[in-house]
Design a protein around this motif. Structure first.
Motif, PDB file in Angstrom:
ATOM      1  N   ARG A 138       5.143  27.889  36.079  1.00 37.97           N
ATOM      2  CA  ARG A 138       3.382  27.403  36.157  1.00 37.97           C
ATOM      3  C   ARG A 138       3.113  28.581  35.353  1.00 37.97           C
ATOM      4  NH1 ARG A 138       3.231  26.934  40.946  1.00 37.97           N
ATOM      5  NH2 ARG A 138       2.041  28.933  41.861  1.00 37.97           N
ATOM      6  N   GLU A 139       3.382  29.756  35.564  1.00 36.67           N
ATOM      7  CA  GLU A 139       2.400  30.985  35.069  1.00 36.67           C
ATOM      8  C   GLU A 139       2.945  31.121  33.638  1.00 36.67           C
ATOM      9  OE1 GLU A 139       2.149  33.895  38.936  1.00 36.67           O
ATOM     10  OE2 GLU A 139       3.615  34.263  37.435  1.00 36.67           O
ATOM     11  N   VAL A 140       4.086  31.038  33.184  1.00 37.46           N
ATOM     12  CA  VAL A 140       4.247  30.916  31.606  1.00 37.46           C
ATOM     13  C   VAL A 140       3.511  29.949  30.806  1.00 37.46           C
ATOM     14  CG1 VAL A 140       6.257  32.774  31.879  1.00 37.46           C
ATOM     15  CG2 VAL A 140       6.544  30.246  31.683  1.00 37.46           C
ATOM     16  N   GLY A 141       3.276  28.921  31.579  1.00 38.27           N
ATOM     17  CA  GLY A 141       2.980  27.746  30.956  1.00 38.27           C
ATOM     18  C   GLY A 141       1.358  27.771  30.773  1.00 38.27           C
ATOM     19  N   LEU A 142       0.790  29.186  31.117  1.00 42.20           N
ATOM     20  CA  LEU A 142      -0.602  29.382  30.595  1.00 42.20           C
ATOM     21  C   LEU A 142      -0.719  29.553  29.301  1.00 42.20           C
ATOM     22  CD1 LEU A 142      -1.546  31.311  33.937  1.00 42.20           C
ATOM     23  CD2 LEU A 142      -2.184  29.176  33.532  1.00 42.20           C
ATOM     24  N   VAL A 143       0.154  29.945  28.740  1.00 47.07           N
ATOM     25  CA  VAL A 143       0.224  30.447  27.164  1.00 47.07           C
ATOM     26  C   VAL A 143       0.014  28.979  26.353  1.00 47.07           C
ATOM     27  CG1 VAL A 143       1.520  30.926  25.035  1.00 47.07           C
ATOM     28  CG2 VAL A 143       1.657  32.401  27.142  1.00 47.07           C
ATOM     29  N   THR A 144       0.635  27.809  26.787  1.00 47.27           N
ATOM     30  CA  THR A 144       0.845  26.725  25.831  1.00 47.27           C
ATOM     31  C   THR A 144      -0.640  25.695  26.422  1.00 47.27           C
ATOM     32  OG1 THR A 144       2.256  25.800  27.619  1.00 47.27           O
ATOM     33  CG2 THR A 144       3.184  26.475  25.513  1.00 47.27           C
ATOM     34  N   GLU A 145      -0.775  25.854  27.559  1.00 43.61           N
ATOM     35  CA  GLU A 145      -2.105  25.279  28.167  1.00 43.61           C
ATOM     36  C   GLU A 145      -3.416  25.801  27.805  1.00 43.61           C
ATOM     37  OE1 GLU A 145      -4.134  24.006  32.467  1.00 43.61           O
ATOM     38  OE2 GLU A 145      -2.191  25.464  32.633  1.00 43.61           O
ATOM     39  N   ILE A 266      -0.569  36.676  31.360  1.00 47.82           N
ATOM     40  CA  ILE A 266      -1.866  37.269  31.408  1.00 47.82           C
ATOM     41  C   ILE A 266      -2.511  36.803  30.169  1.00 47.82           C
ATOM     42  CG2 ILE A 266      -2.980  39.571  30.963  1.00 47.82           C
ATOM     43  CD1 ILE A 266      -0.928  40.744  32.880  1.00 47.82           C
ATOM     44  N   ILE A 267      -1.859  36.652  29.035  1.00 45.38           N
ATOM     45  CA  ILE A 267      -2.500  36.165  27.777  1.00 45.38           C
ATOM     46  C   ILE A 267      -3.005  34.746  27.976  1.00 45.38           C
ATOM     47  CG2 ILE A 267      -1.909  35.023  25.578  1.00 45.38           C
ATOM     48  CD1 ILE A 267       0.141  37.546  25.094  1.00 45.38           C
ATOM     49  N   GLY A 268      -2.371  33.977  28.817  1.00 45.45           N
ATOM     50  CA  GLY A 268      -2.821  32.611  29.246  1.00 45.45           C
ATOM     51  C   GLY A 268      -4.265  32.852  30.100  1.00 45.45           C
ATOM     52  N   ILE A 269      -3.993  33.873  31.133  1.00 42.08           N
ATOM     53  CA  ILE A 269      -5.263  33.894  32.094  1.00 42.08           C
ATOM     54  C   ILE A 269      -6.379  34.393  31.292  1.00 42.08           C
ATOM     55  CG2 ILE A 269      -6.009  35.254  34.000  1.00 42.08           C
ATOM     56  CD1 ILE A 269      -2.970  35.079  35.123  1.00 42.08           C
ATOM     57  N   PHE A 270      -6.067  35.417  30.544  1.00 43.75           N
ATOM     58  CA  PHE A 270      -7.495  36.013  29.972  1.00 43.75           C
ATOM     59  C   PHE A 270      -8.071  35.082  28.849  1.00 43.75           C
ATOM     60  CE2 PHE A 270      -6.040  40.708  30.213  1.00 43.75           C
ATOM     61  CZ  PHE A 270      -6.343  40.800  31.686  1.00 43.75           C
ATOM     62  N   THR A 271      -7.302  34.254  28.504  1.00 45.30           N
ATOM     63  CA  THR A 271      -7.842  33.094  27.575  1.00 45.30           C
ATOM     64  C   THR A 271      -8.587  32.166  28.269  1.00 45.30           C
ATOM     65  OG1 THR A 271      -5.982  33.193  26.090  1.00 45.30           O
ATOM     66  CG2 THR A 271      -7.288  31.279  25.756  1.00 45.30           C
ATOM     67  N   ARG A 272      -7.924  31.645  29.282  1.00 50.71           N
ATOM     68  CA  ARG A 272      -8.659  30.903  30.453  1.00 50.71           C
ATOM     69  C   ARG A 272      -9.950  31.515  30.897  1.00 50.71           C
ATOM     70  NH1 ARG A 272      -5.222  29.334  35.430  1.00 50.71           N
ATOM     71  NH2 ARG A 272      -6.108  31.492  36.177  1.00 50.71           N
ATOM     72  N   LEU A 273     -10.084  32.797  31.104  1.00 48.91           N
ATOM     73  CA  LEU A 273     -11.245  33.433  31.771  1.00 48.91           C
ATOM     74  C   LEU A 273     -12.301  33.465  30.556  1.00 48.91           C
ATOM     75  CD1 LEU A 273      -9.746  36.608  33.311  1.00 48.91           C
ATOM     76  CD2 LEU A 273     -10.935  34.956  34.582  1.00 48.91           C
ATOM     77  N   TRP A 274     -11.983  33.249  29.457  1.00 48.64           N
ATOM     78  CA  TRP A 274     -12.937  32.900  28.378  1.00 48.64           C
ATOM     79  C   TRP A 274     -13.393  31.675  28.495  1.00 48.64           C
ATOM     80  CZ3 TRP A 274     -11.259  31.293  23.249  1.00 48.64           C
ATOM     81  CH2 TRP A 274     -12.452  30.772  22.408  1.00 48.64           C
ATOM     82  N   PRO A 287      -4.872  42.315  22.163  1.00 49.00           N
ATOM     83  CA  PRO A 287      -4.021  42.990  21.438  1.00 49.00           C
ATOM     84  C   PRO A 287      -2.987  43.797  22.048  1.00 49.00           C
ATOM     85  CG  PRO A 287      -6.123  43.258  20.413  1.00 49.00           C
ATOM     86  CD  PRO A 287      -6.222  42.380  21.901  1.00 49.00           C
ATOM     87  N   ARG A 288      -3.353  44.504  23.112  1.00 52.58           N
ATOM     88  CA  ARG A 288      -2.433  45.300  24.201  1.00 52.58           C
ATOM     89  C   ARG A 288      -1.503  44.594  24.537  1.00 52.58           C
ATOM     90  NH1 ARG A 288      -5.685  47.251  27.548  1.00 52.58           N
ATOM     91  NH2 ARG A 288      -5.956  49.377  26.626  1.00 52.58           N
ATOM     92  N   MET A 289      -1.815  43.073  25.138  1.00 54.54           N
ATOM     93  CA  MET A 289      -0.823  42.184  25.711  1.00 54.54           C
ATOM     94  C   MET A 289       0.129  41.634  24.830  1.00 54.54           C
ATOM     95  SD  MET A 289      -2.084  42.642  28.581  1.00 54.54           S
ATOM     96  CE  MET A 289      -0.423  41.870  29.440  1.00 54.54           C
ATOM     97  N   TRP A 290      -0.225  41.181  23.540  1.00 57.44           N
ATOM     98  CA  TRP A 290       0.848  40.890  22.778  1.00 57.44           C
ATOM     99  C   TRP A 290       1.613  42.123  22.386  1.00 57.44           C
ATOM    100  CZ3 TRP A 290       2.265  36.286  21.610  1.00 57.44           C
ATOM    101  CH2 TRP A 290       1.467  35.319  21.648  1.00 57.44           C
ATOM    102  N   GLY A 291       1.281  43.177  22.018  1.00 54.48           N
ATOM    103  CA  GLY A 291       2.122  44.419  21.782  1.00 54.48           C
ATOM    104  C   GLY A 291       3.289  44.553  22.818  1.00 54.48           C
ATOM    105  N   LEU A 292       2.678  44.338  24.195  1.00 57.13           N
ATOM    106  CA  LEU A 292       3.762  44.526  25.194  1.00 57.13           C
ATOM    107  C   LEU A 292       4.628  43.196  25.322  1.00 57.13           C
ATOM    108  CD1 LEU A 292       1.214  45.700  28.105  1.00 57.13           C
ATOM    109  CD2 LEU A 292       2.891  47.123  27.018  1.00 57.13           C
ATOM    110  N   LEU A 293       4.094  42.014  25.019  1.00 58.46           N
ATOM    111  CA  LEU A 293       5.047  40.929  25.089  1.00 58.46           C
ATOM    112  C   LEU A 293       6.249  41.115  24.053  1.00 58.46           C
ATOM    113  CD1 LEU A 293       6.064  38.097  26.072  1.00 58.46           C
ATOM    114  CD2 LEU A 293       4.134  37.085  24.578  1.00 58.46           C
ATOM    115  N   GLU A 294       5.662  41.405  22.781  1.00 62.97           N
ATOM    116  CA  GLU A 294       6.748  41.623  21.560  1.00 62.97           C
ATOM    117  C   GLU A 294       7.674  42.669  21.957  1.00 62.97           C
ATOM    118  OE1 GLU A 294       3.854  42.411  18.550  1.00 62.97           O
ATOM    119  OE2 GLU A 294       3.568  40.149  18.148  1.00 62.97           O
ATOM    120  N   ARG A 295       7.411  43.759  22.599  1.00 65.32           N
ATOM    121  CA  ARG A 295       8.176  44.693  22.825  1.00 65.32           C
ATOM    122  C   ARG A 295       9.263  44.235  24.081  1.00 65.32           C
ATOM    123  NH1 ARG A 295       5.715  49.674  25.293  1.00 65.32           N
ATOM    124  NH2 ARG A 295       6.509  49.059  27.393  1.00 65.32           N
ATOM    125  N   ASP A 296       8.992  43.301  24.991  1.00 64.40           N
ATOM    126  CA  ASP A 296       9.856  42.629  25.909  1.00 64.40           C
ATOM    127  C   ASP A 296      10.677  41.840  25.152  1.00 64.40           C
ATOM    128  OD1 ASP A 296       9.241  44.278  28.063  1.00 64.40           O
ATOM    129  OD2 ASP A 296       7.289  42.879  28.322  1.00 64.40           O
TER     130      ASP A 296
END
Length: 328
Positions: A138-145, A266-274, A287-296
């Protein structure tokens, strides 16, 4: 920020008649906070209005943590029908601002935060719902949602779910113990307080706690959405945790998987907050979140998920893309 109309009567019943109510802070939810001042006394008023918020999980976890010797706010009064809770005031010295102002103290303060987690993870998990596959999905689905539609991307959601299903067993089948996962254990939710027996750290914002893998709160602390944790601090704190907790050999892979899971969420949540809640300020963190995600995603354990992102969300649709889209 205006206090709820029922606040004065609540404070009278709680033994704080005539106390001043001063706006303190809000957060990414519907909760609001006020400082209550009465002579030399002060406390914090949490406004968690139903039906959007339910303060009972916060109260339950706070009391559990205090019973285990950790510094969660003591509950001074409550009115569950109104969603009002009067809690102990831990002051204004947040970890984030403290270490930003005193970087020479960063290693020491983060070491205390790691020691707290080590000791928390030695204890049986609180009686909480599990952090299981359904929650992860459910949580990772926030990116596609939320994120993908916001930047006009049509993506393969079935393949996204399959990619996560192929890596989540690394966490689910781990030899690590099931522990209390606070879920928002980071620099804006940790207060520096004068309680040495509790690591000198006061805990906040744990009402969404679940029972799950111990690496999650490490990710929350060391891959912080709201401040840049230096790579050398992250490496040193991971080494400290592993030296003290002796986790199993699969721990590094689980840390990477949960890092990717949390950062995607969090990328999905922050988009939803907007988009949904009209809070565009959270876009600045992307930008920070994408950098962290790409590193993982660079960890071999995340190869299927990394391939999906490379195919479905190309580099020019990350980092600054949503901020530019929002301002267009």
């Amino acid at each position: 920020m205006i206090p709820p109309v029922s606040a004065p009567d609540f404070l009278v019943k709680a033994g704080w008649p005539g106390a001043a109510i001063v706006p303190l802070a809000g957060d990414a939810s519907f909760r609001r906070y006020f400082r209550v001042l009465d002579g030399g006394r002060r406390a914090v008023l949490m406004d968690a209005p139903p039906p959007h918020e339910d303060p009972r999980p916060f109260i339950a976890i706070a009391e559990h943590l205090v019973a285990d010797g950790f510094a969660a706010p003591r509950i001074l009064a409550r009115d569950l029908d109104e969603g009002l809770v009067l809690i102990e005031d831990f002051g204004d010295d947040r970890l984030k601002e403290h270490v930003d102002a005193q970087p020479d103290n960063e290693m020491t303060v983060y070491s205390r935060a790691i020691d707290l987690l080590v000791d928390l993870h030695k204890l049986p998990a609180a009686d909480l719902p599990p952090y299981d596959r359904a929650v992860y999905r459910r949580e990772v689905g926030l990116v596609t949602e939320w994120y993908c539609p916001a930047i006009g991307l049509a993506v393969d959601e079935d393949a996204y779910n399959c990619a996560w299903d192929s890596v989540l067993p690394i966490v689910e089948q781990s030899a690590s113990p099931i522990v209390t996962v606070l879920r928002d254990y980071h620099a804006e939710n940790i207060m520096l307080i004068d309680q040495p027996e509790a690591y000198g750290l006061g805990l906040l914002d744990f009402q969404d706690a679940l029972a799950g893998h111990p690496a999650y709160d490490l990710v929350s602390l060391l891959q912080d959405a709201r401040r840049d944790v230096p790579p050398e601090i992250e490496a040193a704190m991971l080494a400290r945790y592993k030296a003290l907790a002796s986790p199993p050999a699969d721990f590094d892979a689980a840390y990477a998987v949960l890092g990717a899971q949390r950062n995607a969420k969090i990328i999905g949540i922050f988009t939803r907050l907007w988009k949904r809640d009209g809070k565009p300020r959270y876009l600045a963190y992307l930008p920070r979140m994408w950098g962290l995600l790409e590193r993982d995603l660079a960890h071999p354990a995340l190869a299927p998920v990394a391939e999906w992102f490379a195919t479905n969300i190309p580099a020019d649709k990350r980092h600054q893309a949503l901020q530019e889209f929002a301002l267009a």
